[in-house]
Design an enzyme around this catalytic site. Sequence first.
Site, PDB file in Angstrom:
ATOM      1  CB  THR A  48       6.633  23.402  20.006  1.00 21.14           C
ATOM      2  OG1 THR A  48       5.786  22.501  19.299  1.00 21.14           O
ATOM      3  CG2 THR A  48       6.431  24.824  19.482  1.00 21.14           C
ATOM      4  CG  ASN A  50       4.486  18.231  24.529  1.00 19.42           C
ATOM      5  OD1 ASN A  50       5.395  17.621  25.076  1.00 19.42           O
ATOM      6  ND2 ASN A  50       3.481  18.749  25.220  1.00 19.42           N
ATOM      7  CB  CYS A  51       5.140  19.714  17.813  1.00 23.29           C
ATOM      8  SG  CYS A  51       3.624  20.567  18.274  1.00 23.29           S
ATOM      9  CB  THR A  52      10.200  18.129  18.534  1.00 24.24           C
ATOM     10  OG1 THR A  52      10.192  19.431  17.946  1.00 24.24           O
ATOM     11  CG2 THR A  52      11.475  17.396  18.147  1.00 24.24           C
ATOM     12  CG  MET A  55       5.940  15.739  14.127  1.00 25.56           C
ATOM     13  SD  MET A  55       4.695  15.041  12.998  1.00 25.56           S
ATOM     14  CE  MET A  55       3.463  14.400  14.160  1.00 25.56           C
TER      15      MET A  55
END
Length: 165
Positions: A48, A50-52, A55
């Site tokens: 997703t 924001n998660c990408t 990270m």
Amino acid sequence: MLDVGDTAPDFTVPIAGGEVYNDISEFTLSEAVGDGPIVLAFIPAAFTSNCTEEMCRFRDSIHRFNTFDAQVYGVSVDLPPAQNVFIMQEGLTFPMLSDWEHEVIHDYGVVVPEMYGQFEVAKRSIFVLDEEGTITYRWVEDEGEIDFGAVVDTVEDAVAEASAA
């Protein structure tokens, strides 16, 4: 929810190393404690936006954490093979912990009960543990825009403090 000063709950989960699709072994937190500060970065779901972004910020800043012998782990409820693909696709330089049974997100009190109104995931949050396994820093996402650069800067400061303790 856990707070600064609490002992981090121990857990054993699959760890995705990211070398190949089936690069999966077992990770136990208590076995990692004592080897330097630990950063547990919980994200709702791999792949997703924001998660990408989050990270990848950690990936691009990993040298800052290496200075303090810190161990950085992404944590999500995704299955380990999917996490491996995510690691390879994004060139992440740290492993992902798979809480696919959702026990860790409950133990740490970071549960989003209905992502997209359908399934339970981790709330975006970060815990820094010192070499004794004590939580020295906790960040949990509020509503609104997130400046991931500022978050990583703050986590780096927390790691430096945990390293000095």
